[in-house]
Design a protein around this motif. Structure first.
Motif, PDB file in Angstrom:
ATOM      1  N   ALA A   1       0.832  -1.207   0.000  1.00  0.00           N
ATOM      2  CA  ALA A   1       0.000   0.000   0.000  1.00  0.00           C
ATOM      3  C   ALA A   1       0.863   1.252   0.000  1.00  0.00           C
ATOM      4  O   ALA A   1       0.583   2.218  -0.722  1.00  0.00           O
ATOM      5  CB  ALA A   1      -0.929  -0.010   1.212  1.00  0.00           C
ATOM      6  N   ASP A   2       1.945   1.250   0.828  1.00  0.00           N
ATOM      7  CA  ASP A   2       2.833   2.413   0.856  1.00  0.00           C
ATOM      8  C   ASP A   2       3.531   2.605  -0.492  1.00  0.00           C
ATOM      9  O   ASP A   2       3.644   3.727  -1.001  1.00  0.00           O
ATOM     10  CB  ASP A   2       3.868   2.258   1.970  1.00  0.00           C
ATOM     11  N   LEU A   3       4.018   1.493  -1.084  1.00  0.00           N
ATOM     12  CA  LEU A   3       4.672   1.605  -2.387  1.00  0.00           C
ATOM     13  C   LEU A   3       3.681   2.053  -3.459  1.00  0.00           C
ATOM     14  O   LEU A   3       4.019   2.835  -4.347  1.00  0.00           O
ATOM     15  CB  LEU A   3       5.300   0.269  -2.776  1.00  0.00           C
ATOM     16  N   GLY A   4       2.420   1.575  -3.359  1.00  0.00           N
ATOM     17  CA  GLY A   4       1.405   2.001  -4.321  1.00  0.00           C
ATOM     18  C   GLY A   4       1.124   3.485  -4.231  1.00  0.00           C
ATOM     19  O   GLY A   4       0.979   4.171  -5.246  1.00  0.00           O
TER      20      GLY A   4
ATOM     21  N   THR B   1       1.827   6.131  -7.209  1.00  0.00           N
ATOM     22  CA  THR B   1       0.795   7.051  -7.704  1.00  0.00           C
ATOM     23  C   THR B   1       1.303   8.486  -7.685  1.00  0.00           C
ATOM     24  O   THR B   1       1.100   9.257  -8.626  1.00  0.00           O
ATOM     25  CB  THR B   1      -0.463   6.928  -6.842  1.00  0.00           C
ATOM     26  N   LEU B   2       1.986   8.860  -6.579  1.00  0.00           N
ATOM     27  CA  LEU B   2       2.538  10.215  -6.499  1.00  0.00           C
ATOM     28  C   LEU B   2       3.650  10.403  -7.526  1.00  0.00           C
ATOM     29  O   LEU B   2       3.794  11.473  -8.111  1.00  0.00           O
ATOM     30  CB  LEU B   2       3.067  10.467  -5.078  1.00  0.00           C
ATOM     31  N   ALA B   3       4.437   9.347  -7.779  1.00  0.00           N
ATOM     32  CA  ALA B   3       5.526   9.457  -8.748  1.00  0.00           C
ATOM     33  C   ALA B   3       5.004   9.673 -10.163  1.00  0.00           C
ATOM     34  O   ALA B   3       5.721  10.195 -11.010  1.00  0.00           O
ATOM     35  CB  ALA B   3       6.390   8.199  -8.697  1.00  0.00           C
ATOM     36  N   ALA B   4       3.749   9.263 -10.412  1.00  0.00           N
ATOM     37  CA  ALA B   4       3.158   9.466 -11.741  1.00  0.00           C
ATOM     38  C   ALA B   4       2.475  10.816 -11.876  1.00  0.00           C
ATOM     39  O   ALA B   4       1.740  11.040 -12.825  1.00  0.00           O
ATOM     40  CB  ALA B   4       2.165   8.341 -12.029  1.00  0.00           C
ATOM     41  N   SER B   5       2.675  11.721 -10.917  1.00  0.00           N
ATOM     42  CA  SER B   5       2.010  13.035 -10.959  1.00  0.00           C
ATOM     43  C   SER B   5       2.384  13.790 -12.230  1.00  0.00           C
ATOM     44  O   SER B   5       3.555  13.885 -12.592  1.00  0.00           O
ATOM     45  CB  SER B   5       2.405  13.855  -9.727  1.00  0.00           C
ATOM     46  N   PRO B   6       1.409  14.341 -12.939  1.00  0.00           N
ATOM     47  CA  PRO B   6       1.724  15.133 -14.149  1.00  0.00           C
ATOM     48  C   PRO B   6       2.540  16.380 -13.834  1.00  0.00           C
ATOM     49  O   PRO B   6       3.168  16.938 -14.715  1.00  0.00           O
ATOM     50  CB  PRO B   6       0.337  15.477 -14.701  1.00  0.00           C
ATOM     51  N   ARG B   7       2.519  16.854 -12.569  1.00  0.00           N
ATOM     52  CA  ARG B   7       3.296  18.054 -12.245  1.00  0.00           C
ATOM     53  C   ARG B   7       4.792  17.800 -12.387  1.00  0.00           C
ATOM     54  O   ARG B   7       5.555  18.704 -12.727  1.00  0.00           O
ATOM     55  CB  ARG B   7       2.962  18.518 -10.823  1.00  0.00           C
TER      56      ARG B   7
ATOM     57  N   TYR C   1      14.276  10.618 -11.266  1.00  0.00           N
ATOM     58  CA  TYR C   1      14.330  10.808  -9.821  1.00  0.00           C
ATOM     59  C   TYR C   1      14.021   9.492  -9.119  1.00  0.00           C
ATOM     60  O   TYR C   1      13.547   8.516  -9.729  1.00  0.00           O
ATOM     61  CB  TYR C   1      13.311  11.846  -9.346  1.00  0.00           C
ATOM     62  N   ALA C   2      14.229   9.511  -7.825  1.00  0.00           N
ATOM     63  CA  ALA C   2      13.720   8.478  -6.922  1.00  0.00           C
ATOM     64  C   ALA C   2      12.855   9.172  -5.872  1.00  0.00           C
ATOM     65  O   ALA C   2      13.259  10.194  -5.315  1.00  0.00           O
ATOM     66  CB  ALA C   2      14.851   7.705  -6.262  1.00  0.00           C
ATOM     67  N   LEU C   3      11.665   8.623  -5.634  1.00  0.00           N
ATOM     68  CA  LEU C   3      10.760   9.160  -4.622  1.00  0.00           C
ATOM     69  C   LEU C   3      10.870   8.267  -3.382  1.00  0.00           C
ATOM     70  O   LEU C   3      10.669   7.045  -3.476  1.00  0.00           O
ATOM     71  CB  LEU C   3       9.321   9.178  -5.145  1.00  0.00           C
ATOM     72  N   VAL C   4      11.223   8.851  -2.256  1.00  0.00           N
ATOM     73  CA  VAL C   4      11.571   8.086  -1.056  1.00  0.00           C
ATOM     74  C   VAL C   4      10.634   8.474   0.081  1.00  0.00           C
ATOM     75  O   VAL C   4      10.433   9.665   0.343  1.00  0.00           O
ATOM     76  CB  VAL C   4      13.039   8.350  -0.640  1.00  0.00           C
TER      77      VAL C   4
ATOM     78  N   PRO D   1      11.032   4.495  -8.400  1.00  0.00           N
ATOM     79  CA  PRO D   1      11.611   5.349  -9.444  1.00  0.00           C
ATOM     80  C   PRO D   1      10.573   6.310  -9.998  1.00  0.00           C
ATOM     81  O   PRO D   1       9.378   6.017 -10.003  1.00  0.00           O
ATOM     82  CB  PRO D   1      12.069   4.342 -10.502  1.00  0.00           C
ATOM     83  N   VAL D   2      11.035   7.459 -10.479  1.00  0.00           N
ATOM     84  CA  VAL D   2      10.192   8.460 -11.144  1.00  0.00           C
ATOM     85  C   VAL D   2      10.705   8.613 -12.562  1.00  0.00           C
ATOM     86  O   VAL D   2      11.857   9.004 -12.774  1.00  0.00           O
ATOM     87  CB  VAL D   2      10.232   9.809 -10.402  1.00  0.00           C
TER      88      VAL D   2
END
Length: 687
Positions: A73-76, A80-86, A173-176, A164-165
Motif C-alpha cells: 500500500a505504501d509503495l502504491g 501514484t505520487l511518482a506518476a504526478s503530471p506536475r 528521480y527516486a521518490l523516497v 523510481p520516477v
C-alpha cells in the motif's frame, strides 16, 4: 500298627505371596486404566503439538501477508505520487504541495523526499529554501540504476521505501518515503498474536524492525535463523517459525511456548469445569449481547444525530455567509456607485479629496468582505471556474490601469511587459485571473516606497505554460517568513497589518485560485532589494470575439432598493441608454406587456414576485419578448445561485456592488452574444 494321617499345611512364603497379590489386586485393576490415561494424554499432547505447529504456520503467514499488504500500500501510494503530471510538467512547487497532502494522509511516515543521483530536490522535513542533506543519505543509486522499487534495511531506526520516477520514459528521480521502523509494528498488531506468543519483523541482517506479542523474546533466539517455513525448537521451551515477506528482504519470526503433558491435562480439566459453567455462560452472553446491541443502536442513533447536526450547522453557515454577503454588499452598491458618480462631478478641491477618501474606504471595505467570503467558498470547494476567451495583454493592462493612479500617488512607475511570443488570446477564467493579478500588483504597490512595479507575462516552452510575474523594488520579505507567505492570516511582519492594512487572506486566496486553475504560484525575495511573485497556469489557445455593436438600448430595471434603482438608472442613462425603472417584479412584468425592451436587469430578492419568478414568466411570453436578455443582480455568491438562475432563464449574473465599467462591459457582451448561447449564465462579478 495303624497308620496316622497328617493334613498338609502351606508354607509361610506362599501365604505371604498370596496375601500381597490380594492386597495389590485393586492396584492391578487400575493399571490398565492408568496406562490408557497416559496413552490418551500423550496422544492429546501430540495432537496439541500438531495444532501448535499449524497455528504457528497460520499466524506467520497472516503476519507476513499483513506486512506485505502494508508495504504494498505504501509503495502504491508512492508510485501514484511518482506518476504526478506536475513532475512531467516540471512544476515542483505544485508537486511539493501534492506530496505534502500524501504525507498528511500517512502520519506514520517521517518524511517524503524527491532525489536525483547527486542531490535531494525536495525533502518535506525541511523548508523549501533550507539546505538539504546529500542524496547518499537515502541510498537511491540502486533504484535510479535498476528502475525498480526497493525496500530498505534498518538505518538509524528508520526504513526507507523507494520508487523510481520516470520523466519521458527515463528514470530521472527516486521518490523516497522514510518511516520509523517501529511504525511497522502497527501491521503486526492489527492481526494480533495469542497470549504468551512473540512476533518479530527482522531485516536481512537479523535486526529487529518491529515487535508484537506479550512473550519476551530476544532477536538472538533466531540466530542462526531456522530454514524458512520449518518449525524449529528454540531456547526456553519455545517453538519458532520464520516466513519471508514477499517483495522485501524481511522475514517474520513467530515463537510460541511448546507446552507439556501437565498443561494438556490441566486444559482438559478446565474443559470439564467449563462445561459445567456453559449454561450459565450462555445466559450471561445472551444478556451481554443484548446490552451491546442496545449500545450499538444508541451509538448509531447518536452518530446520525451528530451528522444531522453537522449538516444543519453547515446550512446555517452557508445561510450566514449568504446573508452577510447580501446585507453588506447591497448598501455598498449605493455607496460606491454614488461616490463614483460624485467623483465625476464638478467639486471644490476639499470636497473632491473627501470623495476620494470615501472611495478608498469603500473599496477597502469591499475588498475585505470579498476576501473573507471568497476564502470561505474556496475552503468549501464551492468556487467554479469560467472557461472563456480572454485578451491576456489587455487584461494585464486593465489590471495595471486600475491601480496606476495609486502607484502614481506614491511616485512609483507601473510597467506592463508582455513577451512578443505571448499569444494574445487564451482560454481561462478572466474574473479569477484578474483577481490574482490585481491582488499581486496591489500588494507590490502597497509595500514599495520608491522605484517601480513590473508586471511581466511570457509563454514557457516544454511544457507550454503562461507565466505571469509581478516584481517590485520594495523592502523585500525576510527569508524565514517566505515559506509561510501564502498561509492564511500570515503577513511578512507583526506590524504589517497595522502599517499597511489587509486581511492576511489575499495571497492564500491567490494560491487556491491558481491551484484550481491547474497551476502553481511561488515567491522569491531579497530583503532591501525587492520581491518577485510568479504563477504559471496551463496554456490553452483562445480566439478573438466578434466585433461589438454600438448604439443605445431600451433597458428595463427592476430593483426594490431605491438607492440602487436610482444608481442603475443614472449609470445607464449616462452611457446613452433609455431606462425604465420599476420597484418590484409585478410592475416589471406589466412594463414588458406595455412596451418592448432590448434587455432586462432585475434584482433577485424583490418583495412579492422575486427575480426568479419574473424570469420564468418572461420566458413564457409569446414572441420576441420571451428572448430578451435577462441579467440577475444579486449580492449572493454567483456560483451558488447559477444553477437556479440557469433554470429560471437568466443570461448572466452581476454581483453587487458592481463597477460601472463591468456593468457596461456585460451589456456590450450580451448584445453581441449569439442566439444559441442565450440562457447560459455568465459569471460576471464586481471584484
Amino acid at each position: 500298627m495303624p497308620t496316622s494321617v497328617t493334613p498338609a499345611i502351606a508354607s509361610p512364603a506362599g501365604s505371604r505371596a498370596w496375601s500381597l497379590l490380594v492386597l495389590a489386586s485393586p492396584l492391578l485393576a487400575v493399571l490398565p486404566l492408568v496406562a490408557y490415561a497416559v496413552v490418551f494424554f500423550l496422544g492429546l499432547q501430540a495432537e496439541r503439538g500438531a495444532d501448535l505447529r499449524t497455528d504457528l504456520n497460520r499466524t506467520a503467514a497472516g503476519l507476513s501477508t499483513m506486512v506485505e499488504m502494508e508495504v504494498a500500500a505504501d509503495l502504491g501510494a508512492l508510485e501514484t505520487l511518482a506518476a504526478s503530471p506536475r513532475l512531467e510538467l516540471g512544476v515542483l512547487l505544485g508537486f511539493r504541495d501534492e506530496a505534502a497532502r500524501l504525507l498528511a494522509q500517512r502520519p506514520a511516515w517521517y518524511t517524503l523526499a524527491l532525489v536525483e543521483a547527486d542531490r535531494q530536490v525536495i525533502n518535506l522535513r525541511h523548508s523549501r529554501d533550507a539546505p538539504l542533506p546529500p542524496a547518499s543519505d537515502l541510498l537511491v543509486r540502486g533504484v535510479l540504476q535498476t528502475g525498480r522499487a526497493s525496500v530498505g534495511v534498518l538505518q538509524d531506526g528508520q526504513v526507507a521505501l523507494r520508487v523510481p520516477v520516470r520523466i519521458g520514459g527515463t528514470v530521472r528521480y527516486a521518490l523516497v518515503a522514510v518511516l520509523p521502523s517501529l511504525a511497522l509494528g502497527h501491521a503486526l498488531d492489527r492481526l494480533g498474536v495469542p497470549q504468551g506468543w512473540s512476533a518479530l519483523l527482522l531485516d536481512e541482517e537479523g535486526r529487529v524492525l518491529a515487535r508484537a506479542g506479550s512473550g519476551a523474546l530476544p532477536e538472538a533466539a533466531f540466530r542462526p535463523a531456522p530454514p524458512a517455513g520449518q518449525v524449529a525448537a528454540l531456547e526456553g521451551g519455545r517453538l519458532g517459525l520464520v516466513r519471508p515477506v514477499a517483495g522485501t528482504r524481511w522475514v517474520v519470526a513467530v515463537a510460541a511456548p511448546e507446552g507439556s503433558f501437565l498443561v494438556t491435562a490441566r486444559n482438559w480439566l478446565l474443559v470439564a469445569l467449563g462445561l459445567s459453567a456453559l449454561v450459565g455462560a450462555v445466559s450471561v452472553a445472551v444478556r451481554i449481547l443484548g446490552r451491546h446491541r442496545r449500545q450499538e443502536l444508541d451509538r448509531q442513533r447518536r452518530a446520525t444525530q451528530a451528522a444531522e447536526e453537522r449538516e444543519k450547522q453547515e446550512r446555517r453557515r452557508a445561510d450566514l455567509l449568504a446573508t452577510v454577503s447580501h446585507e453588506l454588499r447591497t448598501p455598498l452598491t449605493g455607496l460606491l456607485g454614488y461616490t463614483d458618480l460624485l467623483s465625476r462631478a464638478e467639486l471644490p478641491p476639499n470636497a473632491r479629496g473627501w470623495v476620494e477618501q470615501q472611495q478608498r474606504a469603500g473599496q477597502a471595505l469591499l475588498a475585505l468582505i470579498g476576501d473573507v467570503l471568497d476564502f470561505a467558498r474556496l475552503e468549501e470547494g464551492a468556487v467554479e471556474l469560467e472557461d472563456a476567451d480572454l485578451d491576456l495583454p489587455a487584461l494585464l493592462e486593465d489590471c495595471a490601469g486600475i491601480l496606476r493612479g495609486l502607484a502614481q500617488q506614491k511616485g512609483l512607475a507601473l510597467v506592463v511587459e508582455a513577451d512578443p511570443g505571448l499569444p494574445r488570446w487564451i482560454r481561462g477564467d478572466p474574473l479569477r485571473l484578474r483577481q490574482v493579478v490585481t491582488n499581486l500588483v496591489g500588494n507590490a504597490i502597497k509595500f514599495t516606497r520608491s522605484g517601480q512595479v513590473t508586471v511581466a507575462a511570457r509563454l514557457t516552452p516544454r511544457p507550454e505554460l503562461v507565466e505571469i510575474s509581478v516584481s517590485d523594488t520594495g523592502a523585500g520579505i525576510p527569508a524565514e517568513m517566505l515559506p509561510h507567505i501564502f498561509d492564511r492570516f500570515r503577513q511578512a511582519g507583526a506590524d504589517t497589518a497595522r502599517r499597511f492594512g489587509g486581511s492576511g487572506l489575499g495571497l492564500a486566496i491567490c494560491r487556491r485560485l491558481v491551484t484550481a486553475m491547474g497551476g502553481a504560484i511561488g515567491a522569491e525575495s531579497t530583503p532591501g532589494k525587492g520581491s518577485r511573485f510568479a504563477f504559471r497556469i496551463p496554456f490553452r489557445p483562445g480566439a478573438a470575439p466578434v466585433a461589438r455593436r454600438t448604439g443605445k438600448l431600451r433597458i428595463l430595471v427592476a430593483e426594490d432598493v431605491p438607492a440602487s434603482r436610482l444608481l442603475l438608472s443614472a449609470v445607464l442613462e449616462r452611457a446613452g441608454h433609455v431606462v425604465t425603472a420599476t420597484e418590484d417584479g409585478a410592475r416589471a412584468l406589466a412594463a414588458l406587456h406595455n412596451a418592448s425592451f432590448d434587455m432586462v436587469l432585475m434584482d433577485l430578492n424583490m418583495p412579492g414576485m422575486d427575480g426568479y419568478g419574473v424570469a420564468a414568466a418572461i420566458r413564457m411570453l409569446p414572441g420576441e419578448q420571451s428572448r430578451v436578455p435577462l441579467v440577475a443582480l444579486t449580492a449572493d455568491a454567483p456560483e451558488e445561485i447559477e444553477p437556479r438562475c440557469r433554470e429560471a432563464g437568466f443570461d448572466a449574473v452581476l454581483r453587487k456592488p458592481f463597477e460601472t465599467r463591468r456593468l457596461l462591459g456585460l451589456i456590450d457582451a450580451l448584445r453581441t452574444r449569439p442566439e444559441g448561447q442565450r440562457h447560459v449564465p455568465a459569471r460576471v462579478t464586481a471584484g
